[in-house]
Design an enzyme around this catalytic site. Structure first.
Site, PDB file in Angstrom:
ATOM      1  N   SER A 166      24.253  13.350  15.152  1.00 14.33           N
ATOM      2  CA  SER A 166      24.343  12.040  15.797  1.00 14.33           C
ATOM      3  C   SER A 166      25.703  11.414  15.530  1.00 14.33           C
ATOM      4  O   SER A 166      26.312  11.628  14.473  1.00 14.33           O
ATOM      5  CB  SER A 166      23.253  11.147  15.197  1.00 14.33           C
ATOM      6  OG  SER A 166      23.470   9.802  15.524  1.00 14.33           O
TER       7      SER A 166
ATOM      8  N   TYR B 169      18.250   7.279   7.584  1.00 10.81           N
ATOM      9  CA  TYR B 169      18.266   8.173   8.748  1.00 10.81           C
ATOM     10  C   TYR B 169      19.649   8.817   8.900  1.00 10.81           C
ATOM     11  O   TYR B 169      19.775  10.041   9.022  1.00 10.81           O
ATOM     12  CB  TYR B 169      17.905   7.410  10.031  1.00 10.81           C
ATOM     13  CG  TYR B 169      18.223   8.214  11.269  1.00 10.81           C
ATOM     14  CD1 TYR B 169      17.422   9.286  11.646  1.00 10.81           C
ATOM     15  CD2 TYR B 169      19.358   7.937  12.050  1.00 10.81           C
ATOM     16  CE1 TYR B 169      17.732  10.051  12.760  1.00 10.81           C
ATOM     17  CE2 TYR B 169      19.685   8.701  13.159  1.00 10.81           C
ATOM     18  CZ  TYR B 169      18.860   9.752  13.508  1.00 10.81           C
ATOM     19  OH  TYR B 169      19.176  10.527  14.603  1.00 10.81           O
TER      20      TYR B 169
ATOM     21  N   LYS C 230      21.175  12.960   8.534  1.00 11.04           N
ATOM     22  CA  LYS C 230      21.998  13.738   9.476  1.00 11.04           C
ATOM     23  C   LYS C 230      23.224  14.298   8.759  1.00 11.04           C
ATOM     24  O   LYS C 230      23.608  15.447   8.951  1.00 11.04           O
ATOM     25  CB  LYS C 230      22.408  12.878  10.675  1.00 11.04           C
ATOM     26  CG  LYS C 230      21.252  12.518  11.588  1.00 11.04           C
ATOM     27  CD  LYS C 230      20.655  13.745  12.273  1.00 11.04           C
ATOM     28  CE  LYS C 230      19.315  13.474  12.901  1.00 11.04           C
ATOM     29  NZ  LYS C 230      18.584  14.668  13.325  1.00 11.04           N
TER      30      LYS C 230
HETATM   31  P1  NAD Z   1      11.747  12.261  19.513  1.00 16.13           P
HETATM   32  O1  NAD Z   1      11.069  11.547  18.424  1.00 16.13           O
HETATM   33  O2  NAD Z   1      11.391  11.918  20.915  1.00 16.13           O
HETATM   34  O3  NAD Z   1      11.538  13.825  19.344  1.00 16.13           O
HETATM   35  C1  NAD Z   1      11.417  14.438  18.085  1.00 16.13           C
HETATM   36  C2  NAD Z   1      10.206  15.365  18.159  1.00 16.13           C
HETATM   37  O4  NAD Z   1      10.079  16.028  16.909  1.00 16.13           O
HETATM   38  C3  NAD Z   1       8.899  14.608  18.409  1.00 16.13           C
HETATM   39  O5  NAD Z   1       8.171  15.261  19.448  1.00 16.13           O
HETATM   40  C4  NAD Z   1       8.152  14.712  17.071  1.00 16.13           C
HETATM   41  O6  NAD Z   1       6.756  14.771  17.251  1.00 16.13           O
HETATM   42  C5  NAD Z   1       8.724  16.005  16.504  1.00 16.13           C
HETATM   43  N1  NAD Z   1       8.725  16.123  15.051  1.00 16.13           N
HETATM   44  C6  NAD Z   1       9.219  15.254  14.152  1.00 16.13           C
HETATM   45  N2  NAD Z   1       9.065  15.739  12.903  1.00 16.13           N
HETATM   46  C7  NAD Z   1       8.466  16.948  13.033  1.00 16.13           C
HETATM   47  C8  NAD Z   1       8.047  17.946  12.116  1.00 16.13           C
HETATM   48  N3  NAD Z   1       8.202  17.816  10.805  1.00 16.13           N
HETATM   49  N4  NAD Z   1       7.481  19.078  12.618  1.00 16.13           N
HETATM   50  C9  NAD Z   1       7.298  19.242  13.934  1.00 16.13           C
HETATM   51  N5  NAD Z   1       7.675  18.335  14.852  1.00 16.13           N
HETATM   52  C10 NAD Z   1       8.251  17.198  14.402  1.00 16.13           C
HETATM   53  O7  NAD Z   1      13.327  12.112  19.283  1.00 16.13           O
HETATM   54  P2  NAD Z   1      14.539  12.491  20.232  1.00 16.13           P
HETATM   55  O8  NAD Z   1      15.148  11.236  20.701  1.00 16.13           O
HETATM   56  O9  NAD Z   1      14.133  13.518  21.200  1.00 16.13           O
HETATM   57  O10 NAD Z   1      15.535  13.094  19.157  1.00 16.13           O
HETATM   58  C11 NAD Z   1      15.643  14.478  18.932  1.00 16.13           C
HETATM   59  C12 NAD Z   1      16.665  14.739  17.860  1.00 16.13           C
HETATM   60  O11 NAD Z   1      17.912  14.191  18.256  1.00 16.13           O
HETATM   61  C13 NAD Z   1      16.344  14.121  16.509  1.00 16.13           C
HETATM   62  O12 NAD Z   1      16.778  15.014  15.501  1.00 16.13           O
HETATM   63  C14 NAD Z   1      17.187  12.864  16.491  1.00 16.13           C
HETATM   64  O13 NAD Z   1      17.498  12.460  15.191  1.00 16.13           O
HETATM   65  C15 NAD Z   1      18.409  13.325  17.240  1.00 16.13           C
HETATM   66  N6  NAD Z   1      19.166  12.249  17.867  1.00 16.13           N
HETATM   67  C16 NAD Z   1      18.531  11.387  18.714  1.00 16.13           C
HETATM   68  C17 NAD Z   1      19.241  10.357  19.298  1.00 16.13           C
HETATM   69  C18 NAD Z   1      18.558   9.356  20.185  1.00 16.13           C
HETATM   70  O14 NAD Z   1      19.103   8.264  20.397  1.00 16.13           O
HETATM   71  N7  NAD Z   1      17.405   9.650  20.769  1.00 16.13           N
HETATM   72  C19 NAD Z   1      20.611  10.222  19.039  1.00 16.13           C
HETATM   73  C20 NAD Z   1      21.228  11.125  18.177  1.00 16.13           C
HETATM   74  C21 NAD Z   1      20.493  12.146  17.605  1.00 16.13           C
HETATM   75  C1  WQD Z   2      22.548   0.057  21.753  1.00 13.85           C
HETATM   76  C2  WQD Z   2      23.225  -1.296  21.877  1.00 13.85           C
HETATM   77  C3  WQD Z   2      22.465  -2.956  20.312  1.00 13.85           C
HETATM   78  C4  WQD Z   2      18.418  -3.400  21.868  1.00 13.85           C
HETATM   79  C5  WQD Z   2      20.781   4.057  17.671  1.00 13.85           C
HETATM   80  C6  WQD Z   2      20.896   4.702  16.316  1.00 13.85           C
HETATM   81  C7  WQD Z   2      21.826   5.868  16.362  1.00 13.85           C
HETATM   82  C8  WQD Z   2      21.447   6.838  17.470  1.00 13.85           C
HETATM   83  C9  WQD Z   2      21.219   6.148  18.759  1.00 13.85           C
HETATM   84  C10 WQD Z   2      20.074   8.572  16.566  1.00 13.85           C
HETATM   85  C11 WQD Z   2      23.565  -1.912  20.538  1.00 13.85           C
HETATM   86  C12 WQD Z   2      22.148  -3.357  21.731  1.00 13.85           C
HETATM   87  C13 WQD Z   2      19.723  -2.987  21.672  1.00 13.85           C
HETATM   88  C14 WQD Z   2      18.170  -4.727  22.327  1.00 13.85           C
HETATM   89  C15 WQD Z   2      20.554  -5.096  22.386  1.00 13.85           C
HETATM   90  N1  WQD Z   2      20.211   7.489  17.205  1.00 13.85           N
HETATM   91  N2  WQD Z   2      20.766  -3.818  21.922  1.00 13.85           N
HETATM   92  N3  WQD Z   2      19.271  -5.505  22.575  1.00 13.85           N
HETATM   93  O1  WQD Z   2      22.150   1.168  17.850  1.00 13.85           O
HETATM   94  O2  WQD Z   2      23.743   2.462  19.329  1.00 13.85           O
HETATM   95  O3  WQD Z   2      22.066   3.660  18.055  1.00 13.85           O
HETATM   96  O4  WQD Z   2      20.324   5.050  18.596  1.00 13.85           O
HETATM   97  O5  WQD Z   2      20.861   9.227  15.969  1.00 13.85           O
HETATM   98  O6  WQD Z   2      21.794   6.473  15.125  1.00 13.85           O
HETATM   99  O7  WQD Z   2      21.397   3.729  15.410  1.00 13.85           O
HETATM  100  O8  WQD Z   2      21.349   2.290  19.986  1.00 13.85           O
HETATM  101  O9  WQD Z   2      19.893   1.623  21.829  1.00 13.85           O
HETATM  102  O10 WQD Z   2      19.480   0.638  19.531  1.00 13.85           O
HETATM  103  O11 WQD Z   2      21.481  -0.062  20.819  1.00 13.85           O
HETATM  104  O12 WQD Z   2      21.493  -5.850  22.625  1.00 13.85           O
HETATM  105  O13 WQD Z   2      17.040  -5.151  22.490  1.00 13.85           O
HETATM  106  O14 WQD Z   2      22.304  -2.203  22.507  1.00 13.85           O
HETATM  107  O15 WQD Z   2      22.893  -4.061  19.566  1.00 13.85           O
HETATM  108  O16 WQD Z   2      24.787  -2.564  20.680  1.00 13.85           O
HETATM  109  P1  WQD Z   2      22.401   2.284  18.746  1.00 13.85           P
HETATM  110  P2  WQD Z   2      20.446   1.129  20.541  1.00 13.85           P
END
Ligand code: NAD
Ligand code: WQD
Length: 337
Positions: free
Chosen positions: A122, A147, A151
Protein backbone atom coordinates in the site's frame (compact mmCIF):
# COMPACT_ATOMS: atom_id res chain seq x y z
CA UNK A 1 -3.79 -19.25 -5.55
CA UNK A 2 -5.54 -15.99 -4.79
CA UNK A 3 -5.78 -15.45 -1.05
CA UNK A 4 -8.49 -12.93 -0.22
CA UNK A 5 -9.93 -13.69 -3.67
CA UNK A 6 -13.48 -13.10 -2.45
CA UNK A 7 -12.59 -9.57 -1.35
CA UNK A 8 -12.91 -6.29 -3.22
CA UNK A 9 -9.63 -6.22 -5.16
CA UNK A 10 -9.10 -9.99 -5.13
CA UNK A 11 -12.43 -10.74 -6.82
CA UNK A 12 -11.63 -8.31 -9.66
CA UNK A 13 -8.19 -9.90 -9.98
CA UNK A 14 -9.78 -13.35 -10.25
CA UNK A 15 -11.81 -12.11 -13.23
CA UNK A 16 -8.79 -10.62 -15.00
CA UNK A 17 -6.62 -13.67 -14.29
CA UNK A 18 -9.23 -16.06 -15.65
CA UNK A 19 -9.80 -13.92 -18.73
CA UNK A 20 -6.03 -13.84 -19.31
CA UNK A 21 -5.96 -17.65 -19.37
CA UNK A 22 -4.95 -18.47 -15.79
CA UNK A 23 -6.87 -20.81 -13.48
CA UNK A 24 -7.38 -18.93 -10.23
CA UNK A 25 -8.11 -20.79 -6.99
CA UNK A 26 -9.61 -18.66 -4.22
CA UNK A 27 -8.62 -19.00 -0.58
CA UNK A 28 -10.75 -16.87 1.73
CA UNK A 29 -12.25 -17.14 5.20
CA UNK A 30 -14.98 -14.58 4.38
CA UNK A 31 -14.03 -12.49 7.40
CA UNK A 32 -14.65 -9.38 5.26
CA UNK A 33 -16.59 -10.68 2.27
CA UNK A 34 -19.76 -12.53 1.34
CA UNK A 35 -20.19 -15.87 -0.41
CA UNK A 36 -22.45 -14.09 -2.92
CA UNK A 37 -19.22 -12.86 -4.53
CA UNK A 38 -18.73 -16.38 -5.87
CA UNK A 39 -22.08 -16.19 -7.69
CA UNK A 40 -21.05 -12.81 -9.10
CA UNK A 41 -17.81 -14.30 -10.39
CA UNK A 42 -19.68 -17.21 -11.94
CA UNK A 43 -22.09 -14.81 -13.65
CA UNK A 44 -19.19 -12.86 -15.16
CA UNK A 45 -17.00 -15.81 -16.12
CA UNK A 46 -19.57 -18.49 -16.89
CA UNK A 47 -17.71 -21.00 -14.71
CA UNK A 48 -17.43 -21.60 -10.98
CA UNK A 49 -14.07 -20.55 -9.58
CA UNK A 50 -12.78 -23.06 -7.01
CA UNK A 51 -12.85 -21.59 -3.52
CA UNK A 52 -11.45 -22.93 -0.24
CA UNK A 53 -12.96 -21.45 2.90
CA UNK A 54 -9.97 -21.48 5.23
CA UNK A 55 -7.95 -19.07 7.33
CA UNK A 56 -4.71 -18.65 5.48
CA UNK A 57 -2.84 -18.11 8.73
CA UNK A 58 -3.61 -21.80 9.37
CA UNK A 59 -0.59 -23.73 8.08
CA UNK A 60 -2.29 -27.13 8.07
CA UNK A 61 -5.35 -25.82 6.23
CA UNK A 62 -3.10 -24.14 3.65
CA UNK A 63 -1.26 -27.42 3.11
CA UNK A 64 -4.62 -29.01 2.41
CA UNK A 65 -5.34 -26.50 -0.36
CA UNK A 66 -1.93 -26.94 -2.01
CA UNK A 67 -2.50 -30.72 -1.89
CA UNK A 68 -6.05 -30.52 -3.24
CA UNK A 69 -5.11 -28.10 -6.02
CA UNK A 70 -2.00 -29.75 -7.33
CA UNK A 71 0.00 -27.59 -9.73
CA UNK A 72 -0.35 -24.19 -8.11
CA UNK A 73 2.41 -22.09 -9.66
CA UNK A 74 2.10 -18.86 -7.77
CA UNK A 75 0.26 -16.98 -5.05
CA UNK A 76 -1.28 -13.53 -5.01
CA UNK A 77 -1.66 -12.65 -1.37
CA UNK A 78 -4.52 -10.20 -0.86
CA UNK A 79 -5.84 -11.66 2.39
CA UNK A 80 -5.47 -9.14 5.21
CA UNK A 81 -7.46 -6.88 7.48
CA UNK A 82 -7.42 -3.35 6.07
CA UNK A 83 -9.25 -0.87 8.29
CA UNK A 84 -6.76 1.70 9.53
CA UNK A 85 -8.87 2.93 12.48
CA UNK A 86 -9.77 -0.58 13.62
CA UNK A 87 -6.09 -1.51 13.57
CA UNK A 88 -5.42 1.16 16.20
CA UNK A 89 -8.11 -0.40 18.43
CA UNK A 90 -7.17 -4.02 17.76
CA UNK A 91 -3.46 -4.01 16.89
CA UNK A 92 -2.90 -7.61 17.88
CA UNK A 93 -5.63 -8.86 15.55
CA UNK A 94 -3.95 -6.98 12.70
CA UNK A 95 -0.44 -8.23 13.41
CA UNK A 96 -1.73 -11.77 13.90
CA UNK A 97 -3.81 -11.84 10.73
CA UNK A 98 -1.71 -9.81 8.33
CA UNK A 99 1.75 -10.95 9.38
CA UNK A 100 0.57 -14.41 10.46
CA UNK A 101 -1.04 -15.22 7.11
CA UNK A 102 2.12 -14.21 5.22
CA UNK A 103 4.33 -16.29 7.54
CA UNK A 104 2.05 -19.30 7.06
CA UNK A 105 2.23 -18.95 3.28
CA UNK A 106 6.00 -18.60 3.33
CA UNK A 107 6.23 -21.75 5.44
CA UNK A 108 4.04 -23.84 3.15
CA UNK A 109 4.95 -22.56 -0.35
CA UNK A 110 8.43 -24.17 -0.41
CA UNK A 111 6.98 -27.51 0.74
CA UNK A 112 5.06 -27.56 -2.56
CA UNK A 113 7.81 -25.98 -4.68
CA UNK A 114 5.84 -22.77 -5.19
CA UNK A 115 8.23 -19.87 -5.77
CA UNK A 116 6.13 -16.96 -7.05
CA UNK A 117 4.37 -14.43 -4.86
CA UNK A 118 2.65 -11.13 -5.54
CA UNK A 119 2.00 -9.18 -2.37
CA UNK A 120 -0.66 -6.50 -1.77
CA UNK A 121 1.17 -3.56 -0.31
CA UNK A 122 0.00 0.00 0.00
CA UNK A 123 1.02 3.61 -0.52
CA UNK A 124 0.55 3.87 3.25
CA UNK A 125 4.19 2.70 3.54
CA UNK A 126 5.28 6.19 2.34
CA UNK A 127 3.59 7.95 5.29
CA UNK A 128 3.57 11.71 4.68
CA UNK A 129 6.01 12.02 1.78
CA UNK A 130 8.51 14.89 1.54
CA UNK A 131 8.10 15.21 -2.23
CA UNK A 132 5.45 14.35 -4.83
CA UNK A 133 4.86 12.23 -6.78
CA UNK A 134 6.24 9.28 -4.82
CA UNK A 135 8.53 6.86 -6.62
CA UNK A 136 9.41 3.37 -5.43
CA UNK A 137 12.66 4.89 -4.16
CA UNK A 138 10.85 7.41 -1.96
CA UNK A 139 11.86 6.50 1.59
CA UNK A 140 9.22 4.71 3.63
CA UNK A 141 8.33 6.36 6.92
CA UNK A 142 7.37 4.99 10.28
CA UNK A 143 3.81 3.79 9.87
CA UNK A 144 1.16 5.80 11.67
CA UNK A 145 -1.10 2.80 12.26
CA UNK A 146 -0.68 -0.88 13.08
CA UNK A 147 -2.26 -1.60 9.69
CA UNK A 148 0.47 0.38 7.94
CA UNK A 149 3.09 -1.30 10.10
CA UNK A 150 1.88 -4.74 8.97
CA UNK A 151 2.42 -3.74 5.34
CA UNK A 152 5.96 -2.53 6.06
CA UNK A 153 6.73 -5.64 8.10
CA UNK A 154 5.44 -7.91 5.35
CA UNK A 155 7.56 -6.07 2.76
CA UNK A 156 10.61 -6.48 5.03
CA UNK A 157 9.89 -10.15 5.70
CA UNK A 158 9.56 -10.87 1.99
CA UNK A 159 12.75 -8.99 1.18
CA UNK A 160 14.72 -10.95 3.80
CA UNK A 161 13.22 -14.32 2.89
CA UNK A 162 13.85 -13.81 -0.83
CA UNK A 163 17.48 -12.85 -0.12
CA UNK A 164 18.16 -15.85 2.09
CA UNK A 165 20.21 -18.69 0.62
CA UNK A 166 18.47 -21.97 -0.01
CA UNK A 167 16.30 -23.38 -2.66
CA UNK A 168 13.55 -22.64 -3.32
CA UNK A 169 13.26 -19.13 -1.98
CA UNK A 170 10.43 -17.01 -3.34
CA UNK A 171 10.53 -14.54 -6.18
CA UNK A 172 8.38 -11.63 -5.15
CA UNK A 173 6.59 -8.63 -6.61
CA UNK A 174 5.42 -6.02 -4.11
CA UNK A 175 2.57 -3.93 -5.50
CA UNK A 176 1.97 -0.69 -3.64
CA UNK A 177 -1.62 0.23 -4.40
CA UNK A 178 -2.86 3.80 -4.26
CA UNK A 179 -6.62 4.32 -3.70
CA UNK A 180 -8.72 1.70 -5.50
CA UNK A 181 -12.26 2.72 -6.45
CA UNK A 182 -15.03 1.54 -8.75
CA UNK A 183 -16.41 -1.83 -9.68
CA UNK A 184 -16.58 -4.31 -12.54
CA UNK A 185 -18.63 -2.98 -15.48
CA UNK A 186 -21.13 -5.82 -15.03
CA UNK A 187 -21.90 -4.56 -11.50
CA UNK A 188 -21.83 -8.22 -10.41
CA UNK A 189 -18.86 -7.64 -8.11
CA UNK A 190 -17.70 -4.52 -6.27
CA UNK A 191 -16.79 -3.19 -2.87
CA UNK A 192 -18.94 -4.40 0.04
CA UNK A 193 -18.08 -2.24 3.04
CA UNK A 194 -19.49 -3.64 6.28
CA UNK A 195 -21.14 -0.96 8.41
CA UNK A 196 -20.30 2.72 7.98
CA UNK A 197 -17.66 3.09 5.25
CA UNK A 198 -14.36 4.76 6.12
CA UNK A 199 -13.34 5.25 2.51
CA UNK A 200 -14.43 8.24 0.46
CA UNK A 201 -16.09 6.67 -2.56
CA UNK A 202 -18.35 4.17 -0.77
CA UNK A 203 -19.36 7.01 1.53
CA UNK A 204 -20.21 9.16 -1.48
CA UNK A 205 -22.29 6.45 -3.19
CA UNK A 206 -24.12 5.59 0.04
CA UNK A 207 -24.89 9.27 0.59
CA UNK A 208 -26.23 9.56 -2.95
CA UNK A 209 -28.33 6.44 -2.36
CA UNK A 210 -29.83 7.96 0.79
CA UNK A 211 -28.17 5.47 3.17
CA UNK A 212 -26.04 8.26 4.71
CA UNK A 213 -27.44 11.67 5.43
CA UNK A 214 -24.40 13.73 4.46
CA UNK A 215 -20.83 13.52 3.27
CA UNK A 216 -18.28 15.33 5.41
CA UNK A 217 -15.19 16.55 3.57
CA UNK A 218 -12.39 16.06 6.06
CA UNK A 219 -10.37 19.24 5.87
CA UNK A 220 -10.41 22.17 3.46
CA UNK A 221 -7.34 24.01 4.76
CA UNK A 222 -4.57 21.79 3.39
CA UNK A 223 -1.88 23.19 1.13
CA UNK A 224 -3.53 21.73 -1.99
CA UNK A 225 -5.27 23.37 -5.00
CA UNK A 226 -8.65 23.62 -3.23
CA UNK A 227 -7.64 22.89 0.37
CA UNK A 228 -8.93 19.27 0.46
CA UNK A 229 -6.66 16.19 0.46
CA UNK A 230 -5.13 14.81 -2.73
CA UNK A 231 -5.13 11.09 -3.58
CA UNK A 232 -4.44 8.88 -6.59
CA UNK A 233 -7.71 7.04 -7.31
CA UNK A 234 -7.20 3.95 -9.47
CA UNK A 235 -10.02 1.93 -10.99
CA UNK A 236 -10.12 -1.52 -9.40
CA UNK A 237 -10.16 -3.29 -12.77
CA UNK A 238 -7.01 -1.43 -13.82
CA UNK A 239 -5.47 -2.42 -10.49
CA UNK A 240 -6.57 -6.02 -11.04
CA UNK A 241 -4.83 -6.03 -14.43
CA UNK A 242 -1.56 -5.03 -12.77
CA UNK A 243 -1.68 -8.41 -11.01
CA UNK A 244 -1.95 -10.25 -14.29
CA UNK A 245 1.19 -8.59 -15.66
CA UNK A 246 2.99 -9.12 -12.35
CA UNK A 247 2.13 -12.84 -12.34
CA UNK A 248 3.22 -13.16 -15.95
CA UNK A 249 6.55 -11.50 -15.15
CA UNK A 250 7.15 -13.87 -12.25
CA UNK A 251 6.22 -17.00 -14.19
CA UNK A 252 8.32 -15.88 -17.19
CA UNK A 253 11.29 -15.36 -14.85
CA UNK A 254 11.97 -12.03 -16.58
CA UNK A 255 13.03 -10.15 -13.47
CA UNK A 256 16.68 -10.04 -12.53
CA UNK A 257 15.90 -9.20 -8.91
CA UNK A 258 14.16 -11.60 -6.57
CA UNK A 259 12.09 -8.78 -5.13
CA UNK A 260 10.66 -5.98 -7.23
CA UNK A 261 8.47 -3.14 -6.03
CA UNK A 262 5.96 -1.21 -8.12
CA UNK A 263 3.63 1.67 -7.42
CA UNK A 264 0.22 0.93 -8.88
CA UNK A 265 -1.60 4.20 -9.39
CA UNK A 266 -2.69 6.48 -12.19
CA UNK A 267 0.02 9.06 -11.64
CA UNK A 268 -2.72 11.68 -11.16
CA UNK A 269 -3.73 13.38 -7.94
CA UNK A 270 -7.30 14.49 -7.36
CA UNK A 271 -8.71 16.43 -4.44
CA UNK A 272 -11.68 15.25 -2.40
CA UNK A 273 -13.73 18.14 -3.75
CA UNK A 274 -12.83 17.17 -7.34
CA UNK A 275 -14.01 13.63 -6.64
CA UNK A 276 -17.27 14.96 -5.20
CA UNK A 277 -17.85 17.25 -8.19
CA UNK A 278 -17.01 14.55 -10.72
CA UNK A 279 -19.32 12.10 -8.98
CA UNK A 280 -22.17 14.63 -9.09
CA UNK A 281 -21.59 15.15 -12.82
CA UNK A 282 -21.50 11.47 -13.80
CA UNK A 283 -24.35 10.36 -11.55
CA UNK A 284 -26.63 13.37 -11.84
CA UNK A 285 -27.00 13.19 -8.05
CA UNK A 286 -26.52 16.22 -5.83
CA UNK A 287 -24.64 15.28 -2.67
CA UNK A 288 -25.36 16.78 0.71
CA UNK A 289 -21.79 17.92 1.42
CA UNK A 290 -20.54 19.39 4.68
CA UNK A 291 -17.09 20.96 4.88
CA UNK A 292 -15.63 19.56 8.08
CA UNK A 293 -12.41 19.52 10.08
CA UNK A 294 -9.38 17.42 9.23
CA UNK A 295 -9.49 13.68 10.03
CA UNK A 296 -6.72 12.61 12.39
CA UNK A 297 -3.91 10.75 10.69
CA UNK A 298 -4.74 11.83 7.11
CA UNK A 299 -1.88 12.39 4.68
CA UNK A 300 -2.42 15.82 3.07
CA UNK A 301 -1.43 14.75 -0.44
CA UNK A 302 -0.05 11.65 -2.13
CA UNK A 303 -0.04 10.31 -5.68
CA UNK A 304 2.10 7.89 -7.59
CA UNK A 305 4.93 8.26 -10.01
CA UNK A 306 3.64 5.39 -12.14
CA UNK A 307 6.53 5.33 -14.61
CA UNK A 308 8.32 2.23 -13.28
CA UNK A 309 5.23 0.05 -13.75
CA UNK A 310 4.81 1.53 -17.23
CA UNK A 311 8.42 0.94 -18.26
CA UNK A 312 9.08 -2.43 -16.63
CA UNK A 313 5.64 -4.06 -16.61
CA UNK A 314 4.12 -2.24 -19.57
CA UNK A 315 1.27 -1.39 -17.22
CA UNK A 316 -0.82 1.73 -17.67
CA UNK A 317 -4.22 2.57 -16.24
CA UNK A 318 -7.03 3.00 -18.75
CA UNK A 319 -10.01 4.30 -16.81
CA UNK A 320 -10.73 7.97 -16.07
CA UNK A 321 -11.85 9.23 -12.68
CA UNK A 322 -15.30 9.94 -14.18
CA UNK A 323 -15.70 6.42 -15.55
CA UNK A 324 -14.42 4.92 -12.30
CA UNK A 325 -16.97 6.88 -10.30
CA UNK A 326 -19.72 5.97 -12.75
CA UNK A 327 -18.93 2.29 -12.15
CA UNK A 328 -19.09 2.86 -8.37
CA UNK A 329 -22.52 4.39 -8.76
CA UNK A 330 -23.75 1.59 -11.02
CA UNK A 331 -22.57 -0.91 -8.39
CA UNK A 332 -24.27 1.02 -5.57
CA UNK A 333 -27.53 1.04 -7.53
CA UNK A 334 -27.27 -2.72 -8.16
CA UNK A 335 -27.06 -3.30 -4.39
CA UNK A 336 -30.45 -1.67 -3.95
CA UNK A 337 -32.18 -4.04 -6.34
P1 NAD B 1 -11.08 -6.91 1.38
O1 NAD B 1 -11.29 -6.92 2.83
O2 NAD B 1 -12.24 -6.62 0.50
O3 NAD B 1 -10.48 -8.31 0.92
C1 NAD B 1 -9.63 -9.07 1.74
C2 NAD B 1 -10.16 -10.50 1.71
O4 NAD B 1 -9.30 -11.31 2.50
C3 NAD B 1 -11.57 -10.62 2.30
O5 NAD B 1 -12.38 -11.40 1.43
C4 NAD B 1 -11.35 -11.36 3.63
O6 NAD B 1 -12.44 -12.19 3.96
C5 NAD B 1 -10.08 -12.14 3.34
N1 NAD B 1 -9.24 -12.47 4.49
C6 NAD B 1 -8.77 -11.64 5.43
N2 NAD B 1 -8.00 -12.32 6.31
C7 NAD B 1 -8.00 -13.61 5.89
C8 NAD B 1 -7.39 -14.79 6.37
N3 NAD B 1 -6.62 -14.81 7.46
N4 NAD B 1 -7.59 -15.94 5.67
C9 NAD B 1 -8.36 -15.97 4.58
N5 NAD B 1 -8.97 -14.88 4.08
C10 NAD B 1 -8.78 -13.71 4.73
O7 NAD B 1 -9.87 -5.91 1.06
P2 NAD B 1 -9.34 -5.35 -0.32
O8 NAD B 1 -9.68 -3.92 -0.39
O9 NAD B 1 -9.72 -6.25 -1.42
O10 NAD B 1 -7.78 -5.43 -0.05
C11 NAD B 1 -6.99 -6.50 -0.51
C12 NAD B 1 -5.56 -6.29 -0.10
O11 NAD B 1 -5.10 -5.06 -0.64
C13 NAD B 1 -5.33 -6.20 1.40
O12 NAD B 1 -4.09 -6.82 1.69
C14 NAD B 1 -5.24 -4.71 1.65
O13 NAD B 1 -4.48 -4.42 2.79
C15 NAD B 1 -4.56 -4.25 0.39
N6 NAD B 1 -4.80 -2.85 0.07
C16 NAD B 1 -6.08 -2.39 -0.03
C17 NAD B 1 -6.32 -1.07 -0.33
C18 NAD B 1 -7.71 -0.52 -0.38
O14 NAD B 1 -7.89 0.70 -0.28
N7 NAD B 1 -8.75 -1.33 -0.57
C19 NAD B 1 -5.23 -0.20 -0.55
C20 NAD B 1 -3.94 -0.70 -0.45
C21 NAD B 1 -3.73 -2.04 -0.15
C1 WQD C 1 -9.59 9.46 0.90
C2 WQD C 1 -9.74 10.95 1.14
C3 WQD C 1 -10.15 11.58 3.42
C4 WQD C 1 -14.12 9.83 3.79
C5 WQD C 1 -6.98 4.59 3.18
C6 WQD C 1 -5.90 3.92 3.98
C7 WQD C 1 -4.75 3.54 3.11
C8 WQD C 1 -5.21 2.73 1.91
C9 WQD C 1 -6.37 3.35 1.22
C10 WQD C 1 -4.99 0.40 2.40
C11 WQD C 1 -9.03 11.43 2.39
C12 WQD C 1 -11.31 11.95 2.54
C13 WQD C 1 -12.89 10.23 3.30
C14 WQD C 1 -15.11 10.82 4.07
C15 WQD C 1 -13.56 12.51 3.32
N1 WQD C 1 -5.70 1.45 2.29
N2 WQD C 1 -12.62 11.54 3.08
N3 WQD C 1 -14.77 12.12 3.81
O1 WQD C 1 -7.30 7.71 3.79
O2 WQD C 1 -6.39 7.85 1.43
O3 WQD C 1 -6.42 5.71 2.58
O4 WQD C 1 -7.39 3.68 2.16
O5 WQD C 1 -3.82 0.24 2.33
O6 WQD C 1 -3.85 2.84 3.88
O7 WQD C 1 -5.45 4.84 4.97
O8 WQD C 1 -8.56 6.70 1.83
O9 WQD C 1 -10.90 6.68 1.12
O10 WQD C 1 -10.38 6.85 3.59
O11 WQD C 1 -9.91 8.78 2.11
O12 WQD C 1 -13.33 13.69 3.11
O13 WQD C 1 -16.20 10.52 4.53
O14 WQD C 1 -11.13 11.24 1.34
O15 WQD C 1 -9.90 12.59 4.36
O16 WQD C 1 -8.49 12.68 2.11
P1 WQD C 1 -7.13 7.12 2.48
P2 WQD C 1 -10.01 7.19 2.20
Amino acid sequence: MVTGGAGYIGSHAVVELYQAGYQPVIVDNFSNSEETVLAGLQAILGVAVPCHRIDCADVEALRGVFRAEAGIEGVIHFAAFKAVGESVEKPLAYYRNNVGSLLALLAVMPEFGVEHLVFSSSCTVYGVPDALPVTEATPTKKANSPYGATKQMCEDILTDVAAAPGNPSPRVILLRYFNPIGAHESARIGELPLGVPNNLVPFITQTAAGIREKLTVYGTDYDTPDGSCVRDYIHVVDLAKAHVVAVRRLLDRTAADKVETFNVGTGRGNTVLEVVRTFEEVSGQKLNVVLGPRRAGDVPAIYADASKAAEVLGFKTETSLADSLASSWKWQLSLGE
